[in-house]
Design a protein around this motif. Sequence first.
Motif, PDB file in Angstrom:
ATOM      1  N   HIS A   1      38.814  57.974   7.523  1.00  0.00           N
ATOM      2  CA  HIS A   1      39.317  56.893   6.927  1.00  0.00           C
ATOM      3  C   HIS A   1      38.367  55.500   6.960  1.00  0.00           C
ATOM      4  O   HIS A   1      38.872  54.735   6.225  1.00  0.00           O
ATOM      5  CB  HIS A   1      40.440  56.625   7.917  1.00  0.00           C
ATOM      6  N   ASP A   2      37.551  55.645   7.910  1.00  0.00           N
ATOM      7  CA  ASP A   2      36.568  54.351   7.776  1.00  0.00           C
ATOM      8  C   ASP A   2      35.529  54.513   6.748  1.00  0.00           C
ATOM      9  O   ASP A   2      34.506  53.665   6.552  1.00  0.00           O
ATOM     10  CB  ASP A   2      35.931  54.088   9.117  1.00  0.00           C
ATOM     11  N   GLY A   3      35.674  55.503   5.776  1.00  0.00           N
ATOM     12  CA  GLY A   3      34.539  55.624   4.746  1.00  0.00           C
ATOM     13  C   GLY A   3      33.535  56.512   4.865  1.00  0.00           C
ATOM     14  O   GLY A   3      32.715  56.669   4.189  1.00  0.00           O
ATOM     15  N   THR A   4      33.235  56.729   6.133  1.00  0.00           N
ATOM     16  CA  THR A   4      32.181  57.529   6.650  1.00  0.00           C
ATOM     17  C   THR A   4      32.352  59.023   6.289  1.00  0.00           C
ATOM     18  O   THR A   4      33.584  59.678   6.359  1.00  0.00           O
ATOM     19  CB  THR A   4      31.702  57.673   7.995  1.00  0.00           C
ATOM     20  N   PRO A   5      31.225  59.936   6.032  1.00  0.00           N
ATOM     21  CA  PRO A   5      31.464  61.244   5.623  1.00  0.00           C
ATOM     22  C   PRO A   5      31.731  62.155   6.851  1.00  0.00           C
ATOM     23  O   PRO A   5      31.165  61.770   7.928  1.00  0.00           O
ATOM     24  CB  PRO A   5      30.068  61.912   4.753  1.00  0.00           C
ATOM     25  N   VAL A   6      32.529  63.288   6.733  1.00  0.00           N
ATOM     26  CA  VAL A   6      32.733  64.221   7.656  1.00  0.00           C
ATOM     27  C   VAL A   6      31.608  65.270   7.676  1.00  0.00           C
ATOM     28  O   VAL A   6      30.978  65.652   6.576  1.00  0.00           O
ATOM     29  CB  VAL A   6      34.109  64.921   7.487  1.00  0.00           C
ATOM     30  N   THR A   7      30.902  65.448   9.107  1.00  0.00           N
ATOM     31  CA  THR A   7      29.738  66.167   9.134  1.00  0.00           C
ATOM     32  C   THR A   7      29.764  67.304  10.318  1.00  0.00           C
ATOM     33  O   THR A   7      30.913  67.302  11.079  1.00  0.00           O
ATOM     34  CB  THR A   7      28.470  65.309   9.618  1.00  0.00           C
TER      35      THR A   7
ATOM     36  N   PRO B   1      35.593  61.512  14.363  1.00  0.00           N
ATOM     37  CA  PRO B   1      34.378  61.166  14.291  1.00  0.00           C
ATOM     38  C   PRO B   1      33.561  61.212  15.579  1.00  0.00           C
ATOM     39  O   PRO B   1      34.197  61.281  16.753  1.00  0.00           O
ATOM     40  CB  PRO B   1      33.923  59.629  13.739  1.00  0.00           C
ATOM     41  N   ALA B   2      32.317  61.803  15.491  1.00  0.00           N
ATOM     42  CA  ALA B   2      31.468  62.054  16.766  1.00  0.00           C
ATOM     43  C   ALA B   2      31.347  61.048  17.513  1.00  0.00           C
ATOM     44  O   ALA B   2      31.602  61.134  18.909  1.00  0.00           O
ATOM     45  CB  ALA B   2      30.051  62.623  16.272  1.00  0.00           C
TER      46      ALA B   2
ATOM     47  N   VAL C   1      40.926  57.428  13.994  1.00  0.00           N
ATOM     48  CA  VAL C   1      40.117  57.473  12.653  1.00  0.00           C
ATOM     49  C   VAL C   1      40.035  58.894  12.450  1.00  0.00           C
ATOM     50  O   VAL C   1      39.470  59.678  13.144  1.00  0.00           O
ATOM     51  CB  VAL C   1      38.686  56.955  12.872  1.00  0.00           C
ATOM     52  N   GLY C   2      40.980  59.335  11.326  1.00  0.00           N
ATOM     53  CA  GLY C   2      40.910  60.819  10.936  1.00  0.00           C
ATOM     54  C   GLY C   2      40.453  61.027   9.729  1.00  0.00           C
ATOM     55  O   GLY C   2      39.877  59.868   9.060  1.00  0.00           O
ATOM     56  N   SER C   3      40.600  62.079   8.833  1.00  0.00           N
ATOM     57  CA  SER C   3      40.504  62.361   7.760  1.00  0.00           C
ATOM     58  C   SER C   3      41.403  63.073   6.947  1.00  0.00           C
ATOM     59  O   SER C   3      41.318  63.557   5.834  1.00  0.00           O
ATOM     60  CB  SER C   3      39.242  63.435   7.615  1.00  0.00           C
ATOM     61  N   GLY C   4      42.602  62.859   7.577  1.00  0.00           N
ATOM     62  CA  GLY C   4      44.044  63.398   7.262  1.00  0.00           C
ATOM     63  C   GLY C   4      44.770  62.770   5.940  1.00  0.00           C
ATOM     64  O   GLY C   4      44.227  61.808   5.334  1.00  0.00           O
TER      65      GLY C   4
ATOM     66  N   GLU D   1      59.374  53.231  19.010  1.00  0.00           N
ATOM     67  CA  GLU D   1      60.656  52.812  18.199  1.00  0.00           C
ATOM     68  C   GLU D   1      60.010  53.285  16.763  1.00  0.00           C
ATOM     69  O   GLU D   1      60.834  53.992  16.001  1.00  0.00           O
ATOM     70  CB  GLU D   1      60.685  51.434  18.230  1.00  0.00           C
ATOM     71  N   LYS D   2      58.714  52.848  16.116  1.00  0.00           N
ATOM     72  CA  LYS D   2      58.667  52.822  14.712  1.00  0.00           C
ATOM     73  C   LYS D   2      56.884  53.180  14.588  1.00  0.00           C
ATOM     74  O   LYS D   2      56.003  52.454  15.211  1.00  0.00           O
ATOM     75  CB  LYS D   2      59.025  51.569  13.975  1.00  0.00           C
ATOM     76  N   THR D   3      56.800  54.142  13.891  1.00  0.00           N
ATOM     77  CA  THR D   3      55.129  54.205  13.577  1.00  0.00           C
ATOM     78  C   THR D   3      55.076  54.548  12.027  1.00  0.00           C
ATOM     79  O   THR D   3      55.966  55.122  11.321  1.00  0.00           O
ATOM     80  CB  THR D   3      54.782  55.344  14.089  1.00  0.00           C
ATOM     81  N   SER D   4      54.275  53.694  11.333  1.00  0.00           N
ATOM     82  CA  SER D   4      54.145  53.644   9.981  1.00  0.00           C
ATOM     83  C   SER D   4      52.828  54.195   9.430  1.00  0.00           C
ATOM     84  O   SER D   4      51.836  53.928   9.868  1.00  0.00           O
ATOM     85  CB  SER D   4      54.212  52.222   9.578  1.00  0.00           C
ATOM     86  N   PHE D   5      52.804  54.714   8.160  1.00  0.00           N
ATOM     87  CA  PHE D   5      51.618  55.262   7.595  1.00  0.00           C
ATOM     88  C   PHE D   5      51.907  54.979   6.084  1.00  0.00           C
ATOM     89  O   PHE D   5      52.677  54.615   5.595  1.00  0.00           O
ATOM     90  CB  PHE D   5      51.656  56.990   7.764  1.00  0.00           C
ATOM     91  N   ARG D   6      50.651  54.803   5.487  1.00  0.00           N
ATOM     92  CA  ARG D   6      50.517  54.838   4.045  1.00  0.00           C
ATOM     93  C   ARG D   6      49.368  56.153   3.474  1.00  0.00           C
ATOM     94  O   ARG D   6      48.769  56.861   4.323  1.00  0.00           O
ATOM     95  CB  ARG D   6      49.984  53.598   3.359  1.00  0.00           C
ATOM     96  N   ARG D   7      49.879  56.253   2.197  1.00  0.00           N
ATOM     97  CA  ARG D   7      49.175  57.581   1.638  1.00  0.00           C
ATOM     98  C   ARG D   7      47.546  57.246   1.571  1.00  0.00           C
ATOM     99  O   ARG D   7      47.225  56.062   1.520  1.00  0.00           O
ATOM    100  CB  ARG D   7      49.299  57.698  -0.083  1.00  0.00           C
ATOM    101  N   ASN D   8      46.774  58.090   2.012  1.00  0.00           N
ATOM    102  CA  ASN D   8      45.241  58.317   1.856  1.00  0.00           C
ATOM    103  C   ASN D   8      45.054  58.449   0.642  1.00  0.00           C
ATOM    104  O   ASN D   8      44.806  59.566   0.185  1.00  0.00           O
ATOM    105  CB  ASN D   8      44.609  58.997   2.929  1.00  0.00           C
ATOM    106  N   PRO D   9      44.444  57.463  -0.291  1.00  0.00           N
ATOM    107  CA  PRO D   9      43.935  57.799  -1.631  1.00  0.00           C
ATOM    108  C   PRO D   9      42.587  58.481  -1.799  1.00  0.00           C
ATOM    109  O   PRO D   9      42.459  59.118  -2.834  1.00  0.00           O
ATOM    110  CB  PRO D   9      43.697  56.251  -2.250  1.00  0.00           C
ATOM    111  N   ALA D  10      42.050  58.497  -0.607  1.00  0.00           N
ATOM    112  CA  ALA D  10      40.759  59.150  -0.426  1.00  0.00           C
ATOM    113  C   ALA D  10      40.683  60.707  -0.337  1.00  0.00           C
ATOM    114  O   ALA D  10      39.728  61.341  -0.384  1.00  0.00           O
ATOM    115  CB  ALA D  10      39.659  58.537   0.350  1.00  0.00           C
ATOM    116  N   TYR D  11      41.860  61.345   0.269  1.00  0.00           N
ATOM    117  CA  TYR D  11      42.215  62.425   0.772  1.00  0.00           C
ATOM    118  C   TYR D  11      41.790  63.513  -0.348  1.00  0.00           C
ATOM    119  O   TYR D  11      42.281  63.365  -1.642  1.00  0.00           O
ATOM    120  CB  TYR D  11      43.363  62.585   1.432  1.00  0.00           C
TER     121      TYR D  11
END
Length: 530
Positions: free
Chosen positions: A100-106, A169-170, A186-189, A202-212
Motif C-alpha cells: 500500500h505504500d507503493g513499494t514492490p512485494v519481494t 514489509p520486511a 502496510v499490506g498488499s491486500g 466501534e468502527k473501522t473503515s476501508f477503501r478500495r485498493n486501486p493498485a491491487y
Amino acid sequence: MTLPAWRGLLAATALTLLAGAAAAQPREKPLRLVVNVGLQNLDPIAGPSFVTRNFAYMVYDTLVAMDGKGEYRPQMLESWTPSADRMSWSFRLRTGLEFHDGTPVTAEDAVASIKRWGQRDSIGRRLIAATREIRILDASTFVIDLAQPFGHVIEALGKPSVHVPFVMPARIANATPPTSSVKEVVGSGPFLFIKDEWVPGEKTSFRRNPAYRPREEAADGLAGGKRPLAERVEFVTMTDVSLRAAALTQGEVDYLEYAPFDYLPRFRRDRNLVISQAGGISQIMGGVSINHYLPPFNNLTMRRALQAALDRGEIVAAHGLPADMTSPDCVSVYMCGTTYTNDASGDLIRNPSLDRARALLKEAGYANERIAILQPADSALINPMAMVVIDRLKRAGFNLDVQAGDWSSIAGRWVTREPIDKGGWNLVPVIYTGFDLADPLSNVGIGYNCTNNQPWGYCVEAMKPVLDAYVAESDPAKRKALAAELQKLAIENVTFSMDGQFRSPAVWRSELKGVIDFGFPVLWNIERAK
C-alpha cells in the motif's frame, strides 16, 4: 419501561444515527459489516482474535490460500516446486505485487513475514523448527530447505485462521517482535485501512485498493481473484443483538458476521435476507481455555473435574438453536464433520456429571481456592454459553470469581501469565471454528504442546513423539491414525475442555451480489444489485 420497549427505543436511536451518517456521505453507500466484537488490535500475529483476522484479510494477503473445498492454492505465489525428496521447496511470487505504500512485494518481505509468524503460531513454530535455512534467490524467489521431514509445508503457509501468515514489509516484520503489535499497517491486500477514521472497538473503515492485482481465476473461498468492488467498507460494532437485527432488516447495515439466534426464524422468512449455508469446517466449537501454569489447574485431577462438569447439550442449548444447527454429542477435538473427526477417548467426556465433578474435586484436594474466570459479556456467541458454564461449575463446587468484561479487554489479559492477584486468570470461555481446530498442528489443545508459546501452557510428554511423527508424515491414512492418538492424549490430559459444537450462520442483504459463503466474512467480490 419494559425491556422490549427499551430495546425498541435503543434500536430506533441507533438506526437514526446510522441513517444520519449515511445521509451526510454523498459518496457511494459503504458496505457495512457488523462484527461480533469490536476491533482493538490491528496485528494478526500479535492478536489472537477473529476480528483481527477479519481485519487482516482486508489489508494483507497470503502466499497460499484455502479454497471453498479446503484445498490449498497459490495466492501471492505464482508457483511452488518441491524437490524429489520434499526436503527443499522453491517458491516464486507473482509479478506486479505492490504494498500500500507503493513499494514492490519481494521475496525478502515474504521470508521476514514467515519468520515473524513462525515465532508465534503453532504450526509456524514447527515449520521453522524443521527448517535448516530459508534462502532468497532473487527478488521473486525464495527456498525453504528442511533439516528434517515436514509433511505440512503448504498447509502451514496456507493456514486460514489464527494465526495467519500474512505478508507485510520486511522493514516492519523484522522490527516488531511477534508478541508486540505493529506500529504501521502496510499490506498488499484488496483494501486500504483508513486509520484516521478508526474508532477502536466501534468502527473501522476501508477503501478500495486501486493498485491491487487480483488473480485471473474466479474467487473461491480465500483463494482466487480477490476483486475489491465496494469503494468503501466499514466494520461496525453493535453489542445489542436487537440493534443488529433491526439495522439489517431496515437496510442500514448489509452483513452480520453472526446472525442473532433469536432472530433466525424471522430472518428465514425475510426475502430480503440470505442466511449462510456454510457447514463442516466453518462450524464453531465452544470451550474453556485453562491456565495450566497456575494452581489449581496445574493439577490434572482438577482439570478432569472441570471437564466432568461441562454438559455440552445443556451449554449449547443456551443459544436456543434448532436441532439441525447443533452437535452436542460430538466428542472430537477436531470438530465433527472435518477430516480428522474421530471418537478416541470419547467415553471420558460423553456423559458429564456434576456428582463426578464433585468427587474429582475431593480427590484433587481442592480447598475452595478462588478461581478467576473471565466472562466475555459483550460476545453474543460466547456469553450465553459462558453463563451456563459458570452455573454448572458453581453447582459442582468450584469457588468462582466471575470477572465480566468486554472481549477485547479479556483477550489482553488472556495472553499474560500474571498471578491471580495481579490480573491473572484461571479460566476463559472461548469459541473456535473448524479452521482453527481441524488440523492437529493448529488445534488449540494439541498443536501448542510444550511450546511455551501461548498463555494456557500445557505440556504432555507423551504427546511429543506422536506430534513429531505427525509433523513428518505425508500419507493421509497414517496422518488420521496419528491424529486419533493425539486426540486420545488431549482428552485424557484435558489440555482444552470442549463445551459444544454448533453452527452460527452469517446473514446478509439479498441485494449484495457475489458474496462468498465461506464461514467467515470475505468482503471482496461483493457489489450491490443495481
